[in-house]
Write a protein that holds these residues in place. Structure first.
Motif, mmCIF file in Angstrom:
data_model
loop_
_atom_site.group_PDB
_atom_site.id
_atom_site.type_symbol
_atom_site.label_atom_id
_atom_site.label_comp_id
_atom_site.label_asym_id
_atom_site.label_seq_id
_atom_site.Cartn_x
_atom_site.Cartn_y
_atom_site.Cartn_z
ATOM 1 N N GLN A 1 1.342 25.601 23.284
ATOM 2 C CA GLN A 1 2.622 25.051 22.857
ATOM 3 C C GLN A 1 3.617 26.158 22.531
ATOM 4 O OE1 GLN A 1 2.545 22.739 19.229
ATOM 5 N NE2 GLN A 1 4.320 21.536 19.839
ATOM 6 N N VAL A 2 4.810 26.034 23.093
ATOM 7 C CA VAL A 2 5.901 26.967 22.829
ATOM 8 C C VAL A 2 6.977 26.241 22.036
ATOM 9 C CG1 VAL A 2 7.696 28.432 23.841
ATOM 10 C CG2 VAL A 2 5.445 28.276 24.926
ATOM 11 N N VAL A 3 7.426 26.856 20.952
ATOM 12 C CA VAL A 3 8.493 26.274 20.143
ATOM 13 C C VAL A 3 9.645 27.259 20.021
ATOM 14 C CG1 VAL A 3 6.893 24.840 18.818
ATOM 15 C CG2 VAL A 3 7.538 27.100 17.953
ATOM 16 N N ILE A 4 10.803 26.718 19.703
ATOM 17 C CA ILE A 4 11.973 27.546 19.393
ATOM 18 C C ILE A 4 12.259 27.366 17.914
ATOM 19 C CG2 ILE A 4 14.426 27.915 19.812
ATOM 20 C CD1 ILE A 4 14.023 27.109 22.664
ATOM 21 N N ALA A 5 12.407 28.475 17.216
ATOM 22 C CA ALA A 5 12.573 28.443 15.768
ATOM 23 C C ALA A 5 13.887 29.088 15.355
ATOM 24 C CB ALA A 5 11.403 29.173 15.093
ATOM 25 N N LEU A 6 14.453 28.574 14.280
ATOM 26 C CA LEU A 6 15.640 29.164 13.671
ATOM 27 C C LEU A 6 15.632 28.830 12.190
ATOM 28 C CD1 LEU A 6 18.856 27.123 14.564
ATOM 29 C CD2 LEU A 6 16.578 26.200 14.653
ATOM 30 N N HIS A 7 16.458 29.531 11.437
ATOM 31 C CA HIS A 7 16.512 29.318 9.992
ATOM 32 C C HIS A 7 17.156 27.963 9.696
ATOM 33 C CE1 HIS A 7 17.210 30.111 5.721
ATOM 34 N NE2 HIS A 7 16.380 31.135 5.837
ATOM 35 N N ARG A 8 16.677 27.297 8.652
ATOM 36 C CA ARG A 8 17.218 25.982 8.293
ATOM 37 C C ARG A 8 18.683 26.054 7.887
ATOM 38 N NH1 ARG A 8 13.743 21.864 8.154
ATOM 39 N NH2 ARG A 8 11.503 22.320 8.102
ATOM 40 N N GLN A 9 19.159 27.232 7.502
ATOM 41 C CA GLN A 9 20.563 27.386 7.126
ATOM 42 C C GLN A 9 21.391 27.993 8.255
ATOM 43 O OE1 GLN A 9 20.652 29.606 3.454
ATOM 44 N NE2 GLN A 9 19.529 28.052 2.315
ATOM 45 N N ALA A 10 20.893 27.864 9.467
ATOM 46 C CA ALA A 10 21.613 28.400 10.625
ATOM 47 C C ALA A 10 22.948 27.681 10.799
ATOM 48 C CB ALA A 10 20.772 28.249 11.880
ATOM 49 N N SER A 11 23.880 28.357 11.455
ATOM 50 C CA SER A 11 25.214 27.790 11.672
ATOM 51 C C SER A 11 25.138 26.602 12.631
ATOM 52 C CB SER A 11 26.142 28.862 12.256
ATOM 53 O OG SER A 11 25.736 29.189 13.577
ATOM 54 N N PRO A 12 26.120 25.691 12.571
ATOM 55 C CA PRO A 12 26.158 24.562 13.504
ATOM 56 C C PRO A 12 26.174 25.013 14.967
ATOM 57 C CG PRO A 12 27.679 24.185 11.686
ATOM 58 C CD PRO A 12 27.191 25.598 11.548
ATOM 59 N N LEU A 13 26.845 26.140 15.249
ATOM 60 C CA LEU A 13 26.903 26.636 16.619
ATOM 61 C C LEU A 13 25.522 27.069 17.101
ATOM 62 C CD1 LEU A 13 28.728 27.329 19.041
ATOM 63 C CD2 LEU A 13 29.032 29.604 18.049
ATOM 64 N N ALA B 1 8.321 27.131 5.944
ATOM 65 C CA ALA B 1 9.165 26.266 5.117
ATOM 66 C C ALA B 1 10.660 26.548 5.293
ATOM 67 C CB ALA B 1 8.767 26.411 3.645
ATOM 68 N N GLU B 2 11.030 27.815 5.503
ATOM 69 C CA GLU B 2 12.453 28.159 5.618
ATOM 70 C C GLU B 2 12.985 27.960 7.025
ATOM 71 O OE1 GLU B 2 13.547 31.948 3.737
ATOM 72 O OE2 GLU B 2 11.494 32.030 2.983
ATOM 73 N N LEU B 3 12.105 27.610 7.963
ATOM 74 C CA LEU B 3 12.504 27.524 9.364
ATOM 75 C C LEU B 3 12.445 26.097 9.891
ATOM 76 C CD1 LEU B 3 10.494 30.580 10.755
ATOM 77 C CD2 LEU B 3 12.764 30.566 9.693
ATOM 78 N N GLU B 4 13.202 25.846 10.926
ATOM 79 C CA GLU B 4 13.124 24.577 11.648
ATOM 80 C C GLU B 4 12.582 24.871 13.040
ATOM 81 O OE1 GLU B 4 15.695 20.527 12.404
ATOM 82 O OE2 GLU B 4 16.511 22.173 11.197
#
Length: 297
Positions: free
Chosen positions: A271-283, A157-160
């Motif tokens: 399937q391989v995905v790349i994940a990051l936090h939903r509040q990650a910086s625009p960069l 839920a916290e990740l994209e």
């Protein structure tokens, strides 16, 4: 809300195992330290320490809170350091992890190098299991995770998640193995083989994919005497300890004694995905979008 000072006080008490020693190292009166912990407990609504014991002992709730607060303090320290470096004109810093069953391609590395150069930042690559990556991303101790689905018993839920690639699967066989001469194979052809990589009951990723393929083909994979879920499994195959099923990115020409035969089963993909936090910086978001060139899942 608990203050950062209270969290630091708690950490020092647990580290030293003593209110007296903690107060000395913090240069405050022991009574003031005890008062702050009592205020913290009132704020939280539960006891942190079991005061019926003579030695410092955390309650169950206290131990959980202590663990999470240490992670928060560590994350804040890293964030503060990175912000300080940015204020001084130094490079931004990304932490990128991938699981051991995912080899980072030349395309991935070249794109990362180009992005780092054009945005004057540095990127550090490490290896963690997909399960570990999820927790590190949620705790903001990792910026980007490259992982293989599914990841069991974890909340996204916290990740994209961004779809990166679908990998074809191969049977990894000793070069002298009779099946190594085939142009293609089906998973059912491996029914009587011993596998150097077998599923972990609590793991997803390739472990889960391997077992699912075998079960769909009507059998459970037989474990070989020597096993590994890491890249070492290729060394075991090379030594004829058994066979395995691997994703395309795991193919390594350095293991000359291993022959790879593509599997033709319809489900023989990972399937391989790349994940990051939903509040990650625009960069950081721009970096991931550049890597994937696709919409988020």
């Amino acid at each position: 809300m608990p203050s950062m000072k209270q969290l630091q006080y708690l950490k020092k008490i647990v580290e030293t195992g003593s209110y007296h020693l903690a107060a000395e190292q913090l240069f405050i009166a022991q009574s003031a330290l005890s008062r702050q912990i009592m205020l913290l407990e009132e704020e939280l609504g539960f006891k942190i320490f079991n005061r019926e014991q003579r030695q410092i002992q955390l309650t169950v709730a206290g131990a959980y809170f202590y663990k999470k607060s240490c992670q928060l303090l560590h994350s804040l320290q890293q964030t503060t350091q990175q912000a300080l470096e940015l204020s001084q004109g130094k490079h931004a810093y990304f932490r990128v992890a991938h699981s051991s069953s995912i080899g980072l391609s030349e395309r991935f590395i070249a794109a990362s190098q180009q992005f780092a150069s054009s945005h004057q930042l540095s990127i550090e690559f490490t290896q963690h299991s997909s399960e570990q990556q999820i927790e590190l991303l949620k705790n903001r101790q990792l910026d980007v995770g490259v992982l293989r689905l599914p990841v069991l018993t974890h909340d996204y839920a916290e990740l994209e998640l961004f779809e990166y690639q679908q990998e074809r699967l191969y049977a990894a066989l000793p070069k002298a193995h009779p099946l190594a001469q085939q142009q293609t194979l089906q998973v059912a052809d491996l029914k009587h083989e011993q596998f150097v990589s077998v599923p972990h009951p609590e793991r997803g990723g390739m472990s889960y994919v391997l077992r699912s393929l075998c079960v769909a083909a009507g059998f459970n994979p037989k474990p070989a005497a020597l096993r590994s879920r890491k890249r070492m499994q290729l060394a075991l195959v090379q030594q004829a300890a058994g066979v395995s099923i691997v994703a395309e990115s795991m193919i390594d020409p350095a293991f000359e004694g291993v022959h790879y035969v593509p599997l033709t089963d319809a489900a023989a993909q990972a399937q391989v995905v790349i994940a990051l936090h939903r509040q990650a910086s625009p960069l950081l978001m721009a970096y991931v979008e550049m890597l994937c060139g696709a919409q988020g899942l």
